[in-house]
Design a protein around this motif. Structure first.
Motif, PDB file in Angstrom:
ATOM      1  N   PRO A   1       0.836  -1.212   0.000  1.00  0.00           N
ATOM      2  CA  PRO A   1       0.000   0.000   0.000  1.00  0.00           C
ATOM      3  C   PRO A   1       0.864   1.252   0.000  1.00  0.00           C
ATOM      4  CG  PRO A   1      -0.856  -1.613   1.551  1.00  0.00           C
ATOM      5  CD  PRO A   1       0.461  -2.143   1.080  1.00  0.00           C
ATOM      6  N   LYS A   2       0.392   2.277  -0.720  1.00  0.00           N
ATOM      7  CA  LYS A   2       1.238   3.452  -0.963  1.00  0.00           C
ATOM      8  C   LYS A   2       0.539   4.743  -0.555  1.00  0.00           C
ATOM      9  CE  LYS A   2       1.688   5.249  -5.111  1.00  0.00           C
ATOM     10  NZ  LYS A   2       2.030   5.459  -6.542  1.00  0.00           N
ATOM     11  N   ILE A   3       1.339   5.712  -0.105  1.00  0.00           N
ATOM     12  CA  ILE A   3       0.863   7.080   0.095  1.00  0.00           C
ATOM     13  C   ILE A   3       1.743   8.010  -0.722  1.00  0.00           C
ATOM     14  CG2 ILE A   3      -0.117   6.681   2.392  1.00  0.00           C
ATOM     15  CD1 ILE A   3       2.445   7.960   3.566  1.00  0.00           C
ATOM     16  N   SER A   4       1.194   9.126  -1.133  1.00  0.00           N
ATOM     17  CA  SER A   4       1.949  10.156  -1.843  1.00  0.00           C
ATOM     18  C   SER A   4       1.879  11.432  -1.012  1.00  0.00           C
ATOM     19  CB  SER A   4       1.356  10.402  -3.232  1.00  0.00           C
ATOM     20  OG  SER A   4       1.456   9.249  -4.034  1.00  0.00           O
TER      21      SER A   4
ATOM     22  N   GLU B   1       5.666   7.646  -1.491  1.00  0.00           N
ATOM     23  CA  GLU B   1       6.078   8.398  -2.677  1.00  0.00           C
ATOM     24  C   GLU B   1       6.289   9.835  -2.225  1.00  0.00           C
ATOM     25  OE1 GLU B   1       4.689   8.677  -7.277  1.00  0.00           O
ATOM     26  OE2 GLU B   1       3.170   9.262  -5.795  1.00  0.00           O
ATOM     27  N   LEU B   2       7.536  10.212  -2.052  1.00  0.00           N
ATOM     28  CA  LEU B   2       7.874  11.551  -1.594  1.00  0.00           C
ATOM     29  C   LEU B   2       7.814  12.516  -2.769  1.00  0.00           C
ATOM     30  CD1 LEU B   2      10.829  10.532   0.712  1.00  0.00           C
ATOM     31  CD2 LEU B   2       8.606  11.411   1.465  1.00  0.00           C
ATOM     32  N   LEU B   3       7.150  13.640  -2.546  1.00  0.00           N
ATOM     33  CA  LEU B   3       6.912  14.602  -3.621  1.00  0.00           C
ATOM     34  C   LEU B   3       7.693  15.892  -3.396  1.00  0.00           C
ATOM     35  CD1 LEU B   3       3.017  14.254  -3.843  1.00  0.00           C
ATOM     36  CD2 LEU B   3       4.739  12.962  -5.119  1.00  0.00           C
ATOM     37  N   SER B   4       7.987  16.567  -4.482  1.00  0.00           N
ATOM     38  CA  SER B   4       8.642  17.874  -4.428  1.00  0.00           C
ATOM     39  C   SER B   4       7.610  18.935  -4.045  1.00  0.00           C
ATOM     40  CB  SER B   4       9.227  18.205  -5.796  1.00  0.00           C
ATOM     41  OG  SER B   4       8.175  18.507  -6.713  1.00  0.00           O
ATOM     42  N   PRO B   5       8.029  20.159  -3.780  1.00  0.00           N
ATOM     43  CA  PRO B   5       7.056  21.231  -3.514  1.00  0.00           C
ATOM     44  C   PRO B   5       6.057  21.424  -4.658  1.00  0.00           C
ATOM     45  CG  PRO B   5       9.226  21.921  -2.809  1.00  0.00           C
ATOM     46  CD  PRO B   5       9.413  20.612  -3.534  1.00  0.00           C
ATOM     47  N   ALA B   6       6.443  21.005  -5.875  1.00  0.00           N
ATOM     48  CA  ALA B   6       5.550  21.117  -7.023  1.00  0.00           C
ATOM     49  C   ALA B   6       4.703  19.859  -7.205  1.00  0.00           C
ATOM     50  CB  ALA B   6       6.364  21.398  -8.289  1.00  0.00           C
ATOM     51  N   GLN B   7       4.712  18.991  -6.180  1.00  0.00           N
ATOM     52  CA  GLN B   7       3.912  17.753  -6.185  1.00  0.00           C
ATOM     53  C   GLN B   7       4.389  16.741  -7.229  1.00  0.00           C
ATOM     54  OE1 GLN B   7       1.380  17.198  -3.997  1.00  0.00           O
ATOM     55  NE2 GLN B   7       1.533  19.199  -3.050  1.00  0.00           N
ATOM     56  N   ARG B   8       5.674  16.813  -7.589  1.00  0.00           N
ATOM     57  CA  ARG B   8       6.244  15.831  -8.515  1.00  0.00           C
ATOM     58  C   ARG B   8       7.015  14.770  -7.727  1.00  0.00           C
ATOM     59  NH1 ARG B   8       7.519  20.747 -11.413  1.00  0.00           N
ATOM     60  NH2 ARG B   8       6.159  20.954 -13.250  1.00  0.00           N
ATOM     61  N   PRO B   9       6.966  13.500  -8.174  1.00  0.00           N
ATOM     62  CA  PRO B   9       7.655  12.428  -7.453  1.00  0.00           C
ATOM     63  C   PRO B   9       9.166  12.655  -7.379  1.00  0.00           C
ATOM     64  CG  PRO B   9       6.082  11.530  -9.036  1.00  0.00           C
ATOM     65  CD  PRO B   9       6.190  12.993  -9.323  1.00  0.00           C
ATOM     66  N   ILE B  10       9.711  12.479  -6.181  1.00  0.00           N
ATOM     67  CA  ILE B  10      11.156  12.578  -5.972  1.00  0.00           C
ATOM     68  C   ILE B  10      11.748  11.198  -5.723  1.00  0.00           C
ATOM     69  CG2 ILE B  10      12.985  13.462  -4.473  1.00  0.00           C
ATOM     70  CD1 ILE B  10      11.217  15.799  -3.768  1.00  0.00           C
ATOM     71  N   GLN B  11      11.104  10.453  -4.816  1.00  0.00           N
ATOM     72  CA  GLN B  11      11.679   9.178  -4.364  1.00  0.00           C
ATOM     73  C   GLN B  11      10.572   8.256  -3.870  1.00  0.00           C
ATOM     74  OE1 GLN B  11      15.207   8.922  -4.175  1.00  0.00           O
ATOM     75  NE2 GLN B  11      15.283   6.828  -3.433  1.00  0.00           N
ATOM     76  N   LEU B  12      10.769   6.954  -4.113  1.00  0.00           N
ATOM     77  CA  LEU B  12       9.899   5.922  -3.546  1.00  0.00           C
ATOM     78  C   LEU B  12      10.693   5.178  -2.484  1.00  0.00           C
ATOM     79  CD1 LEU B  12       8.031   4.251  -6.563  1.00  0.00           C
ATOM     80  CD2 LEU B  12       6.953   5.365  -4.611  1.00  0.00           C
ATOM     81  N   THR B  13      10.120   5.029  -1.305  1.00  0.00           N
ATOM     82  CA  THR B  13      10.831   4.297  -0.268  1.00  0.00           C
ATOM     83  C   THR B  13       9.854   3.599   0.667  1.00  0.00           C
ATOM     84  OG1 THR B  13      12.436   4.451   1.543  1.00  0.00           O
ATOM     85  CG2 THR B  13      10.931   6.303   1.269  1.00  0.00           C
TER      86      THR B  13
END
Length: 336
Positions: free
Chosen positions: A249-252, A277-289
């Motif tokens: 299960p995932k969260i963004s 799913e870690l997002l940038s300030p612009a809500q773009r994906p940075i990293q999955l962990t």
């Protein structure tokens, strides 16, 4: 022995082997289907009795058979023929249909449409047939809810299989559900909720979670709700929807909203770490962990270098594990 009589006698001896041609195949009274191999000379008879056939990955090919005529079926096999009214769902018409069927076993000899005022039991059969034909797609947008419910239950039953503790032995009463099980057992979870369903929109508006939870005890229903919440609340107070269609299960969530969280949050009593799913300030994906502690201690250093240049007005602290979670912009955070 007269070949004509031979076919009739065999039909009485093997009533489940009577077959009628449908296109290139011969539908049998036992529900199966066979065909003549391209190297064989096919029968031109109305019916046959299949004595023997070979089964392979390429098909079921007739080896030995005896012929029957339609008149012989009418005259000599009337004791095998059953006539009854039937109601089902027509995928072609996208509506329920009723008809009178004349059958030998599963072999339909004749089918005539009729007009009837559907009873409650007939309507129930219509919808059970429809769901059987269409699968979970029958429930429209609610299909996803059913899949999520099955996913949650699978985590529990798989956990039970993997442990031998006394606690887990008590949990073995959890039903091992799957799509296939639901399709094979619609009478248990679907039938009781069909009394007033008279259209597809009504079927697709049914409360599928209530229906599925009817398979569980009250205690299990509460456990399921507690162990698998719909949302995760970040250290910043933001509610993030948990995507159970993803495995795991995932969260963004924006990276800054996870400041102050030293390790990955987990569900199901801490047994299943969420994929973040870690997002940038612009809500773009940075990293999955799925290991937040490892991310903070390793990959974050490089992420910080790259992101700080792109978003200089936003917070990129050296110690994110102890940083106050909240707004991404520096000026919106209270001064320490």
């Amino acid at each position: 022995m007269d070949a004509d009589v031979f076919g009739v006698l065999l039909a009485h001896a093997f009533p489940d082997r009577i077959a009628k041609k449908t296109s290139k195949r011969w539908k049998m009274s036992n529900g199966g289907a066979v065909e003549f191999h391209h190297s064989s000379v096919p029968s031109n008879s109305d019916f046959i009795v299949v004595l023997d056939f070979s089964a392979s990955k390429y098909g079921h090919y007739i080896r030995h058979y005896a012929e029957l005529s339609e008149s012989q079926v009418d005259e000599y096999l009337s004791d095998l023929v059953v006539t009854k009214e039937s109601v089902t769902w027509s995928s072609q018409k996208q509506s329920p249909v009723a008809f009178v069927e004349t059958k030998i076993g599963e072999l339909v000899l004749e089918q005539k449409p009729i007009k009837v005022n559907f009873s409650e039991q007939q309507w129930q059969k219509v919808w059970l047939d429809y769901v059987s034909q269409t699968g979970l797609k029958s429930f429209g947008a609610n299909e996803k809810k059913i899949q999520v419910w099955l996913t949650k239950l699978a985590y529990i039953t798989n956990s039970v299989k993997g442990t031998e503790s006394e606690t887990s032995s008590k949990a073995q009463s959890w039903p091992e559900c799957s799509v296939e099980w639901l399709m094979d057992n619609t009478e248990k979870w679907l039938s009781p909720f069909l009394d007033n369903v008279r259209s597809l929109p009504q079927l697709q508006k049914l409360d599928v979670i209530t229906m599925l939870n009817s398979l569980l005890t009250w205690e299990q229903q509460q456990q399921l709700k507690t162990w698998f919440p719909s949302h995760y609340e970040t250290p910043a107070g933001t509610r993030c929807k948990i995507d159970y269609s993803n495995t795991p299960p995932k969260i963004s969530v924006r990276l800054q909203e996870m400041f102050g969280e030293p390790a990955s949050p987990a569900i199901f009593q801490g047994k299943v770490a969420l994929l973040i799913e870690l997002l940038s300030p612009a809500q773009r994906p940075i990293q999955l962990t799925q290991d937040l502690a490892h991310f903070w201690n390793n990959a974050y250093v490089e992420v910080k270098k790259e992101m700080k240049g792109r978003y200089p007005k936003h917070r990129w602290p050296d110690s994110p594990q102890t940083e106050l979670a909240g707004h991404s912009l520096k000026k919106k955070m209270p001064s320490k």
